[in-house]
Design a protein around this motif. Structure first.
Motif, short mmCIF file in Angstrom:
data_model
loop_
_atom_site.label_atom_id
_atom_site.label_comp_id
_atom_site.label_asym_id
_atom_site.label_seq_id
_atom_site.Cartn_x
_atom_site.Cartn_y
_atom_site.Cartn_z
N ALA A 215 2.67 -14.43 65.81
CA ALA A 215 2.67 -15.89 65.69
C ALA A 215 3.11 -16.36 64.31
O ALA A 215 3.75 -17.39 64.19
CB ALA A 215 1.29 -16.44 66.03
N GLY A 216 2.78 -15.63 63.27
CA GLY A 216 3.17 -16.06 61.93
C GLY A 216 3.46 -14.90 61.02
O GLY A 216 3.26 -14.97 59.83
N HIS A 239 -0.38 -2.92 54.73
CA HIS A 239 -1.48 -3.48 53.96
C HIS A 239 -2.11 -4.70 54.64
O HIS A 239 -3.00 -5.32 54.08
CB HIS A 239 -0.99 -3.89 52.57
CG HIS A 239 -0.57 -2.74 51.71
ND1 HIS A 239 -1.02 -2.58 50.41
CD2 HIS A 239 0.23 -1.68 51.94
CE1 HIS A 239 -0.49 -1.49 49.89
NE2 HIS A 239 0.28 -0.93 50.80
N PHE A 240 -1.63 -5.04 55.82
CA PHE A 240 -2.11 -6.23 56.51
C PHE A 240 -3.55 -6.05 57.02
O PHE A 240 -3.96 -4.96 57.38
CB PHE A 240 -1.18 -6.60 57.67
CG PHE A 240 -0.83 -5.47 58.59
CD1 PHE A 240 -1.61 -5.15 59.69
CD2 PHE A 240 0.32 -4.70 58.37
CE1 PHE A 240 -1.29 -4.11 60.54
CE2 PHE A 240 0.66 -3.64 59.21
CZ PHE A 240 -0.15 -3.36 60.30
N GLY A 241 -4.29 -7.16 57.04
CA GLY A 241 -5.68 -7.13 57.48
C GLY A 241 -5.89 -7.65 58.88
O GLY A 241 -6.98 -7.51 59.44
N GLN A 242 -4.86 -8.24 59.46
CA GLN A 242 -4.96 -8.77 60.82
C GLN A 242 -3.56 -8.98 61.38
O GLN A 242 -2.57 -8.98 60.64
CB GLN A 242 -5.76 -10.07 60.86
CG GLN A 242 -5.22 -11.18 59.97
CD GLN A 242 -4.08 -11.99 60.57
OE1 GLN A 242 -3.99 -12.09 61.80
NE2 GLN A 242 -3.22 -12.55 59.73
N LEU A 243 -3.50 -9.13 62.68
CA LEU A 243 -2.25 -9.38 63.37
C LEU A 243 -2.54 -10.37 64.48
O LEU A 243 -3.44 -10.14 65.30
CB LEU A 243 -1.71 -8.07 63.94
CG LEU A 243 -0.29 -8.01 64.46
CD1 LEU A 243 0.72 -8.29 63.37
CD2 LEU A 243 -0.02 -6.64 65.08
N CYS A 249 -6.68 -5.19 64.18
CA CYS A 249 -5.37 -4.65 63.86
C CYS A 249 -5.23 -4.35 62.37
O CYS A 249 -4.10 -4.21 61.87
CB CYS A 249 -4.27 -5.61 64.30
SG CYS A 249 -4.08 -5.77 66.09
N ALA A 250 -6.33 -4.24 61.66
CA ALA A 250 -6.30 -4.00 60.22
C ALA A 250 -5.59 -2.68 59.90
O ALA A 250 -6.03 -1.61 60.33
CB ALA A 250 -7.72 -3.98 59.66
#
Length: 317
Positions: A215-216, A239-243, A249-250
């Motif tokens: 979405a973003g 390194h993302f903490g969410q999806l 999805c961390a």
């Protein structure tokens, strides 16, 4: 399609009979890429021993490739029978004349691709039979490009516009015939949702809801991809903490061609390496927990049982 396994450790190890075993005394600095070429395990990084940033393990001893490259080997891939190495050597310690950030080893010598790049080359893949490079560069063969280019056989040509990417491309892969890129960037080509993850649709880079079902974009850097040829699933780490707002999805997620899904509850820190071994997905990075399982920097995901497991006592860095 890139299948290399990146390790951030000060030595190289193999796991045999559920135990880690040393590989030839390892290397004396960080490893950034492991792949295979010419029946050798290829190790590239920032080390200067036993070889200069790139070395090949033949099962018995390390082999060096002339003086190697410098300062850092970031990625390596087999292309047209040669070993292609890229990295941070566009302004110093080039392996050959015009080996600016990328060069190929044919078994006896290094040769360049055109005149190379003006900054670090961080990742490689093969798409439609052509070598594709991504990184932090803004020129290829002296011509303006925006951090990604393909080798036509005689010259480097940019993919997309000359100002599309605002920051580094950290990883490349090919999934369902399409070229995907991940990294530190945002708003690719003015596309607001294109944060950290895009694919090339033939005329432009698209992200967000324009074909990658995010979405973003992601909330931080994408560092690695792995495409499983048996299941045709695309795994992504970083390194993302969410999806899509899902905190499970961390650090890692999987795409089935239509939607992203978590691997359990993810990991508790970043992921920089993905591959497959003995039927499970191997995830490496800086984490200490994979789901609810203690796992030091490396863990395996069983996609049949949807469970995490540690790999021995893991790594100390």
């Amino acid at each position: 399609m890139k299948k290399s396994f990146t390790l951030f450790a000060l030595s190289v190890s193999l796991i045999v009979n559920a135990q880690w075993q040393d590989v030839g005394g390892g290397v004396n600095g960080s490893t950034h890429v492991i792949t295979t070429w010419n029946n050798m395990l290829i190790d590239g990084g920032s080390f200067n021993g036993p070889c200069g940033r790139i070395a090949g393990w033949n099962g018995f001893a390390w082999n060096c490739f002339a003086g190697g490259v410098g300062l850092v080997a970031r990625d390596a891939i087999s292309f047209n029978g040669n070993l292609v190495v890229c990295g941070d050597f566009w302004n110093v310690n080039q392996p050959c004349p015009n080996g600016n950030g990328i060069a190929q080893w044919d078994g006896s010598q290094w040769t360049p691709f055109g005149t190379g790049f003006n900054n670090d080359v961080l990742c490689l893949t093969i798409w439609n039979g052509q070598l594709v490079a991504g990184g932090d560069f803004t020129t290829a063969d002296g011509n303006p490009v925006s951090r990604v280019a393909r080798w036509t056989g005689t010259a480097w040509v940019g993919i997309g516009g000359t100002s599309d990417f605002s920051n580094d491309i950290r990883c490349l892969t090919v999934y369902n015939g399409e070229l995907w890129a991940g990294g530190d960037f945002s708003n690719v080509g003015g596309n607001t949702p294109a944060d950290g993850l895009v694919k090339w649709n033939g005329t432009a880079w698209v992200g967000g809801n324009s074909g990658v079902d995010i979405a973003g974009g992601v909330d931080s850097t994408v560092r690695c991809f792995y495409v499983d040829p048996q299941t045709n699933l695309l795994y992504m780490g970083g390194h993302f903490g969410q999806l899509n707002g899902d905190p499970n999805c961390a650090g890692v997620a999987v795409y089935n061609g239509n939607a992203w899904s978590p691997l359990g509850t993810g990991v508790n820190s970043y992921v920089r390496a993905l591959t497959k071994y003995n039927g499970t997905i191997i995830v490496g990075g800086d984490f200490s927990m994979a789901g609810s399982v203690p796992a030091n920097k490396i863990a395996r995901w069983n996609y049949v049982t949807s469970t995490w497991a540690a790999m021995g006592t893991g790594m100390n860095d």
